[in-house]
Design an enzyme around this catalytic site. Structure first.
Site, PDB file in Angstrom:
ATOM      1  N   LYS A   1       0.824  -1.224   0.000  1.00  0.00           N
ATOM      2  CA  LYS A   1       0.000   0.000   0.000  1.00  0.00           C
ATOM      3  C   LYS A   1       0.850   1.263   0.000  1.00  0.00           C
ATOM      4  CE  LYS A   1      -3.911  -2.309   2.187  1.00  0.00           C
ATOM      5  NZ  LYS A   1      -3.342  -3.653   1.995  1.00  0.00           N
TER       6      LYS A   1
ATOM      7  N   ASN B   1      -1.010  -8.679   1.592  1.00  0.00           N
ATOM      8  CA  ASN B   1      -1.792  -9.173   2.714  1.00  0.00           C
ATOM      9  C   ASN B   1      -1.305 -10.537   3.174  1.00  0.00           C
ATOM     10  OD1 ASN B   1      -4.253  -7.163   2.690  1.00  0.00           O
ATOM     11  ND2 ASN B   1      -3.854  -7.712   0.568  1.00  0.00           N
TER      12      ASN B   1
END
Length: 612
Positions: free
Chosen positions: A412, A449
């Site tokens: 991110k 993730n």
């Protein structure tokens, strides 16, 4: 007591049968044994041989532990022990006859070997069959569960034998699927091989299969995923035999069969690690893990403990998580020198005192605010923790001459559309700026993730399924990269060992996963039908969320490393003086006019674009 009586009874029967084997061998080898005077000497040796055979063969059987096995579960292993014991004992008898010049054809003991094998195994397997007959297990009763195995290899054969040995499970293998064309229309341990994976749905319907067990421990996760996808189109319950890496003792048993979990479907090929290199990084060094109670931090602590650090320091501001991992490590590694410190990385004075006391050699910086929607609602907290907290730890590492500093970053941080990603990008810039002028080797490791981490989508979906739904997906086309927590940490340790300073390591996250597909798989794995038992609803993208994540900035590029799962982004050098001025300005804005802080973040991170 019952066991001793059975063992003694078996021993007596063995004495009778090994001597019966001798007599029968005489009859088979010598014609007209009692009427032919040439055989008188042979007959006279029988009493002596009976005594010697009883001692030698029963002694050999005891040595081969033929009286220790649970013969009601007898299988191929027990049969092999019988054959080997018979071979050894008869070979010994042949040697005895040769050395003592006993007047008896030595070929007698070749014959007795085969007769022994038959009699000794017949006693034992007959006992097993008799037990099954008494219990009615010889018949396939209506309540028996029909099982189809996927994989006609050694694991499948072993599992079939296990099912046969445990009739109380009331599970009967009735069909096998295997993609090897050479095995088609043949049988494995009496069970027919009836087709390839393309036939799974049809076979399951035709044979009214109740349960499918995937028995391919060596299969790649991609293959398991493909097979499970086909199996999910049946009404059968799907189970799996764990992979070879999970079968610690490499033995196959019914007890090791388990439900398929999401890690089986999203896992990747086994990671090849250089444990010597990681060991040289950790062993005999003082290692600190910030955020050591979190999902990544606690797994870092577990794996670091296996490499014998001089001391391990868990630093976290949340006492419950830190307490849990502390107790786990003390139980599993009683000799580990462990310190658990409750502190916030925002408090520079407290950090300075900790570094001065313990002088950590290696720091793994996993402490961060990471939940995107929460940080969008509380941007100043993300900035305080992820930027200024990181800067505090970095400055302490530099001041007290730590050898290496490894920061956990995120995908991110690449072209961020949320404040969490933007703050982590600034943290990366801090790392690279300090790497140019410090003796400490500063690096960052960037990945996506992790499955099952606190606050991630999978625990949320599982909770929603437990509550009966609906399962909420933000967008039908949203995709994410996933890896397991242990896999991520293994690669973090490997990257840390490879570091030279200033790198941003990028982990190979494999193929991206559509979150909608992930939700459907989790519902199926929980035993429900998507959109029938459990609804899936689309809630819309949340603030700061984008449809897909990136692992690289366009200008970074990558170069390969010696580990095919780890790459290095080309460094984008940050000028220390300029960066520190910008961070000082950010601090002043934070203290005086926090409303302008988001605009100034775009000055520090030009490619930060807030989502609408």
């Amino acid at each position: 007591m019952k066991y001793k009586i059975r063992a003694l009874s078996l021993l007596v029967l063995d004495i009778l049968f090994v001597n019966a084997s001798l007599i029968l061998a005489y009859f088979l080898r010598l014609d007209d044994i009692f009427s032919n005077p040439d055989y008188t000497n042979f007959i006279n040796e029988i009493p002596k041989l009976i005594i010697i055979i009883s001692i030698v063969k029963i002694g050999t059987f005891i040595a081969f532990r033929l009286y220790n096995s649970l013969w009601k579960y007898a299988g191929a292993y027990e049969l092999s022990r019988v054959i080997l014991a018979s071979l050894v004992s008869n070979s010994f008898m042949m040697g005895f006859v040769f050395l003592t010049r006993t007047p008896i054809p030595r070929s007698i003991f070749i014959i007795t070997f085969f007769i022994d094998c038959f009699f000794i195994s017949a006693i034992r397997f007959g006992y097993r069959l008799f037990r099954h007959f008494l219990r009615g297990d010889m018949l396939l009763v209506k309540s028996t569960k029909k099982v189809m195995l996927i994989g006609a290899g050694d694991a499948g054969a072993a599992l079939i034998n296990e099912y046969h040995m445990h009739p109380e499970l009331k599970s009967t293998p009735v069909a096998i699927i295997d993609d090897n064309q050479g095995k088609q229309n043949r049988k494995l341990s009496g069970v027919p091989i009836v087709g390839t994976r393309a036939d799974i749905v049809k076979v399951a319907e035709d044979k009214m299969i109740d349960e499918i067990v995937i028995t391919i421990p060596s299969a790649l996760p991609k293959t398991i995923n493909e097979i499970y996808t086909i199996c999910s189109n049946t009404k059968c319950r799907v189970k799996i035999l764990p992979s070879l890496s999970q079968l610690i003792d490499e033995t196959v048993s019914v007890q090791k069969i388990r439900d398929v979990n999401i890690e089986d479907l999203l896992g990747r090929d086994a990671i090849k690690l250089d444990n010597n290199e990681i060991g040289s990084l950790i062993k005999n060094n003082v290692v600190m893990v910030t955020g050591g109670g979190g999902s990544i931090g606690s797994e870092l602590c577990r794996q670091i403990a296996t490499f014998s650090p001089k001391r391990l320091i868990i630093l976290d501001n949340y006492e419950n998580n830190a307490y849990d991992i502390q107790n786990e490590l003390l139980a599993n590694y009683p000799k580990l020198q462990l310190n658990t410190i409750i502190a916030s990385i925002r408090e520079k004075g407290r950090l300075d005192n900790i570094f001065k006391t313990f002088r950590p050699d290696i720091i793994f910086h996993a402490a961060a605010h990471k939940h995107v929607p929460l940080m969008e609602a509380n941007p100043t907290e993300a900035i305080k923790n992820n930027i200024f907290g990181t800067l505090n730890v970095v400055e302490c590492a530099d001041k007290y001459s730590a050898k290496r500093f490894v920061m956990i970053s995120t995908d991110k941080a690449v072209n961020p559309t949320n404040i969490m990603g933007a703050t982590k990008r600034v943290a990366e810039m801090v790392i690279q700026a300090f790497a140019k002028q410090s003796k400490t080797e500063f690096v960052a490791v960037r990945f996506g993730n992790v499955l099952g981490s606190n606050g991630s989508v999978i625990p949320l979906f599982k909770k929603q399924i437990e509550q009966g739904g609906p399962v909420t997906v933000t967008h039908p086309e949203i995709i994410r990269y996933f890896m397991t927590i242990p896999e991520a940490v293994q690669l973090v340790l490997q990257a840390g060992a490879m570091a030279e300073g200033g790198e941003i390591f990028v982990l190979d996250m494999g193929e991206p996963v559509r979150i909608y597909d992930l939700a459907r798989n989790l519902i199926k794995l929980s035993g429900f039908e998507p959109d029938v038992d459990i609804k899936i609803e689309f809630s819309g993208l949340r603030p700061g969320e984008k449809l897909y994540e990136e692992l690289l900035l366009a200008e970074e590029g990558v170069r390969a490393t010696k580990n095919n799962k780890i790459y290095v982004a080309q460094p984008l050098h940050s000028d220390m003086a300029i960066l520190m001025r910008e961070i000082d300005c950010l601090k002043n804005i934070l203290l005086t006019n926090s409303d302008e802080v988001m605009d100034y973040m775009k000055v520090i991170v030009p490619n930060y674009k807030q989502s609408s």
